[in-house]
Design an enzyme around this catalytic site. Structure first.
Site, PDB file in Angstrom:
ATOM      1  N   THR A 185       0.855  -1.189   0.000  1.00  0.00           N
ATOM      2  CA  THR A 185       0.000   0.000   0.000  1.00  0.00           C
ATOM      3  C   THR A 185       0.889   1.236   0.000  1.00  0.00           C
ATOM      4  O   THR A 185       2.036   1.173   0.450  1.00  0.00           O
ATOM      5  CB  THR A 185      -0.913   0.070   1.237  1.00  0.00           C
ATOM      6  OG1 THR A 185      -0.070   0.168   2.378  1.00  0.00           O
ATOM      7  CG2 THR A 185      -1.783  -1.145   1.350  1.00  0.00           C
ATOM      8  N   GLU A 330      -5.957  -3.549   1.027  1.00  0.00           N
ATOM      9  CA  GLU A 330      -6.097  -4.517   2.124  1.00  0.00           C
ATOM     10  C   GLU A 330      -7.366  -5.353   2.003  1.00  0.00           C
ATOM     11  O   GLU A 330      -7.564  -6.313   2.743  1.00  0.00           O
ATOM     12  CB  GLU A 330      -6.140  -3.774   3.482  1.00  0.00           C
ATOM     13  CG  GLU A 330      -4.816  -3.181   3.907  1.00  0.00           C
ATOM     14  CD  GLU A 330      -4.598  -1.766   3.380  1.00  0.00           C
ATOM     15  OE1 GLU A 330      -5.230  -1.399   2.364  1.00  0.00           O
ATOM     16  OE2 GLU A 330      -3.802  -1.026   3.987  1.00  0.00           O
ATOM     17  N   LYS A 439     -11.098  20.040  10.806  1.00  0.00           N
ATOM     18  CA  LYS A 439     -11.822  20.275  12.046  1.00  0.00           C
ATOM     19  C   LYS A 439     -11.968  21.773  12.258  1.00  0.00           C
ATOM     20  O   LYS A 439     -10.999  22.473  12.477  1.00  0.00           O
ATOM     21  CB  LYS A 439     -11.086  19.633  13.227  1.00  0.00           C
ATOM     22  CG  LYS A 439     -12.043  18.937  14.134  1.00  0.00           C
ATOM     23  CD  LYS A 439     -11.362  17.963  15.060  1.00  0.00           C
ATOM     24  CE  LYS A 439     -12.443  17.258  15.876  1.00  0.00           C
ATOM     25  NZ  LYS A 439     -11.911  16.407  16.900  1.00  0.00           N
ATOM     26  N   TRP A 444     -16.578  18.560  12.193  1.00  0.00           N
ATOM     27  CA  TRP A 444     -15.857  18.061  11.031  1.00  0.00           C
ATOM     28  C   TRP A 444     -16.469  18.538   9.726  1.00  0.00           C
ATOM     29  O   TRP A 444     -17.691  18.527   9.556  1.00  0.00           O
ATOM     30  CB  TRP A 444     -15.860  16.520  11.029  1.00  0.00           C
ATOM     31  CG  TRP A 444     -14.916  15.950  12.038  1.00  0.00           C
ATOM     32  CD1 TRP A 444     -14.170  16.655  12.937  1.00  0.00           C
ATOM     33  CD2 TRP A 444     -14.634  14.573  12.255  1.00  0.00           C
ATOM     34  NE1 TRP A 444     -13.424  15.795  13.701  1.00  0.00           N
ATOM     35  CE2 TRP A 444     -13.681  14.507  13.304  1.00  0.00           C
ATOM     36  CE3 TRP A 444     -15.061  13.382  11.677  1.00  0.00           C
ATOM     37  CZ2 TRP A 444     -13.175  13.299  13.787  1.00  0.00           C
ATOM     38  CZ3 TRP A 444     -14.551  12.177  12.148  1.00  0.00           C
ATOM     39  CH2 TRP A 444     -13.615  12.143  13.191  1.00  0.00           C
TER      40      TRP A 444
HETATM   41  P1  AMP Z   1      -5.790   1.897  -2.194  1.00  0.00           P
HETATM   42  O1  AMP Z   1      -5.474   0.831  -1.229  1.00  0.00           O
HETATM   43  O2  AMP Z   1      -4.588   2.545  -2.787  1.00  0.00           O
HETATM   44  O3  AMP Z   1      -6.759   1.474  -3.224  1.00  0.00           O
HETATM   45  O4  AMP Z   1      -6.496   3.061  -1.369  1.00  0.00           O
HETATM   46  C1  AMP Z   1      -7.642   2.847  -0.607  1.00  0.00           C
HETATM   47  C2  AMP Z   1      -8.232   4.159  -0.179  1.00  0.00           C
HETATM   48  O5  AMP Z   1      -8.684   4.899  -1.304  1.00  0.00           O
HETATM   49  C3  AMP Z   1      -9.467   4.024   0.687  1.00  0.00           C
HETATM   50  O6  AMP Z   1      -9.146   3.771   2.031  1.00  0.00           O
HETATM   51  C4  AMP Z   1     -10.140   5.372   0.477  1.00  0.00           C
HETATM   52  O7  AMP Z   1      -9.590   6.373   1.292  1.00  0.00           O
HETATM   53  C5  AMP Z   1      -9.818   5.687  -0.963  1.00  0.00           C
HETATM   54  N1  AMP Z   1     -10.950   5.335  -1.830  1.00  0.00           N
HETATM   55  C6  AMP Z   1     -11.096   4.241  -2.594  1.00  0.00           C
HETATM   56  N2  AMP Z   1     -12.264   4.283  -3.256  1.00  0.00           N
HETATM   57  C7  AMP Z   1     -12.892   5.411  -2.897  1.00  0.00           C
HETATM   58  C8  AMP Z   1     -14.152   6.017  -3.210  1.00  0.00           C
HETATM   59  N3  AMP Z   1     -14.997   5.470  -4.080  1.00  0.00           N
HETATM   60  N4  AMP Z   1     -14.452   7.187  -2.620  1.00  0.00           N
HETATM   61  C9  AMP Z   1     -13.602   7.781  -1.751  1.00  0.00           C
HETATM   62  N5  AMP Z   1     -12.408   7.261  -1.417  1.00  0.00           N
HETATM   63  C10 AMP Z   1     -12.052   6.095  -1.974  1.00  0.00           C
END
Ligand code: AMP
Length: 544
Positions: A185, A330, A439, A444
């Site tokens: 990640t 994850e 904040k 929020w």
């Molecule tokens: P990754 O592991 O790189 O795919 O990142 C995951 C993170 O991307 C999530 O924890 C979110 O913060 C963000 N994310 C993924 N899909 C969305 C979505 N549809 N809307 C908002 N945030 C998203």
């Protein structure tokens, strides 16, 4: 008493065997790194995957060894995945958009033994190779004629590597819980962390992802995963495609609007998936050329929040259904999908849009809850928001080599780091990443929601909202905007556009115009970089 059903292991090579046997002629079309379009099918890909397996086996690769891939979505990359996993080794996708030092850290941490790479990354590979002693073999995903000239040790062309072994290799036997894939990640805090998928989790996740209310892929579909295989398993499509016998269209290195459009059109793509930034490029291309999308049925949009205007343009102008999805590396990665539920199809379109804008509801096998700072569960009333926690058979229970333990609790709940609401219909809405929340006066403000509205302004190409220090309110929102080429808009015009669409006290205190907003390697807005850049920004309201 135990059931009397067979112990048929859920291993991913069974997916490609199924495709080869029952959908053998179904096409896999790739835009190659060399340029031309290449056509093959599941039968041939399975045969070549067996050759990869045999060649790796001969090279001495054992169950549990990690094999790096630094590559775009092509048939060769797919063959490599199935070949690696068929001997119980682990495909480890490396994101080529990372800096060389990050790649060195990740490949060293994973102790990769072989690296398969696209020739477009030859210089990058030559640069990092001296610092990667664990890698004993470099396989360029090409033929001998196109072998890169860069100085790379122990280099072989893929077509030579798999030329000699026959395709009669028998997949190795191992338990379904054997590790299968590894993906790090982005790790916005601390070092990148490895998520280690198993054969069982990948297979179960593909079954879940293919459900009608999830990706809904059928054998008759032509599927274009624009989302790269190095971004969280290409959202399962390299498994779902062969599982369903769908045609796969792989975009190689070209993800710009024109190139994606060309494949959508010539290959009559019915389903596609990518992050919003890819769709921004496609929609701009369509707007400039006046082209339409006659074959495309639905588009899966996730990775970051999908703006309302994007859903509306796809659905209203191009008659393409949008499925907004949320997930994480994850989670293999799918967590929620925003398909409509019973009765919602008769709602006025504006109300349907509001539902689709949410991140969606979880498919069976994903459990979720929201909690406060003391880890107490919060109500599912669509109002309370808190840290989102998840668990399920395709959710990580630890990171590779025990990093980042604090994200997992004793009951296997994984803290996503997202802040969200859960509503009575079962839909989840993300307000922010916990670290991005603004904040103001103890309350929020959702940066995502303001960004979503701002990109609806006709002159705005992209928008990001961050919190900036304020003497009275602690923090107030600053809206950072990139205008579309040739377009103009003033601060007042943009604020006027927002007015009435967001709560009054959420109204940004200022608008900053920039040429570009920085993105992470997976296409997300890099808020850390923006916060650094605007760290000492003085809001006009700060003096009040
Ligand atoms: P990754 O592991 O790189 O795919 O990142 C995951 C993170 O991307 C999530 O924890 C979110 O913060 C963000 N994310 C993924 N899909 C969305 C979505 N549809 N809307 C908002 N945030 C998203």
């Amino acid at each position: 008493m135990l059931g009397l059903m067979q112990d048929w292991p859920l291993v991913v090579h069974k997916i490609i065997d199924h495709a080869a046997l029952y959908h053998g002629d179904r096409e896999i079309v790739s835009r190659t790194v060399e340029g031309p379009i290449h056509r093959t099918n599941y039968r041939k890909v399975q045969g070549r995957a067996r050759r990869v397996a045999k060649a790796l086996d001969r090279f001495g690769i054992k169950v549990g060894d990690r094999i790096g891939t630094l590559a775009w979505n092509t048939h060769r990359h797919i063959e490599t995945w199935y070949g690696i996993t068929g001997i119980g080794a682990i495909y480890h996708t490396l994101n080529p958009r990372l800096f060389p030092e990050q790649l060195i850290y990740i490949a060293s941490h994973a102790e990769d033994r072989v690296l398969f790479f696209d020739t477009s990354f030859a210089n990058l590979v030559a640069e990092i190779a001296p610092k990667l002693p664990s890698i004993k073999l470099y396989v360029a995903l090409t033929d001998r004629a196109n072998l890169p000239k860069a100085e790379i040790p122990n280099l072989v062309a893929y077509e030579d590597f798999i030329a000699e072994p026959a395709d009669d290799f028998t997949w190795k036997d191992f338990d379904e819980n054997t590790a299968c894939g590894l993906c790090y990640t982005s790790g916005t805090t601390g070092n990148p962390k490895g998520v280690l998928y198993s054969h069982r989790s990948n297979t179960l996740h593909a079954l879940v992802a293919s459900q009608a209310d999830a990706q809904g892929v059928r054998g008759v579909d032509s599927v274009l995963p624009v989302v790269p295989m190095f971004h969280a398993n290409a959202w399962a499509l390299a498994f779902v495609g062969p599982m369903m016998g769908a045609k796969l269209v792989l975009p190689g290195p070209k993800l710009d609007g024109e190139s994606v459009y060309e494949l959508l059109d010539t290959e009559k793509v019915t389903m596609t998936a990518a992050v919003p930034t890819v769709w921004l490029m496609l929609l701009q291309y369509l707007e400039q050329t006046g082209k339409m999308l006659p074959y495309l049925d639905r588009v899966l949009i996730g990775g970051s929040a999908c703006p309302r205007s994007m859903i509306e343009i796809f659905e209203r102008k191009y008659e393409v259904e949008v499925v907004h999805a949320w997930g994480m590396t994850e989670m293999s990665p799918l967590g929620t999908l925003g398909t409509l539920k019973a009765g919602m199809d008769t709602l006025p379109y504006e109300e349907q849009l509001s539902v689709k804008l949410k991140q969606g509801h979880p498919p069976f096998s994903v459990e979720m809850k929201i909690v406060d700072d003391e880890d107490r569960e919060l109500p599912r009333d669509g109002k309370a928001f808190g840290r989102l926690k998840v668990r399920g058979p395709a959710v990580a229970k630890a990171y590779f080599k025990g990093e980042g333990e604090s994200a997992f609790d004793s009951e296997d709940w994984f803290d996503t780091g997202d802040v969200a609401t859960l509503d009575t219909d079962g839909y989840m809405t993300i307000t922010d990443r916990a670290k991005d929340v603004i904040k103001s006066g103890g309350e929020w403000i959702s940066s995502i929601e303001i960004e979503n509205v701002a990109v609806g302004h006709p002159a705005v190409a992209e928008a990001a909202v961050i919190g900036v220090a304020h003497p009275k309110w602690d923090e107030r929102p600053l809206l950072i905007v990139v205008l579309k080429p040739g377009q103009k808009a003033t601060k007042d015009e943009i604020l006027k556009y927002l007015s009435g669409k967001i709560a009054k006290w959420w109204m940004p205190d200022d608008v900053a115009f920039v040429d570009e907003i920085p993105h992470t390697a997976t296409g997300k807005i890099q808020k850390i970089a923006l916060r650094q850049r605007f760290g000492s920004y003085r809001l006009p309201t700060a003096a009040e």
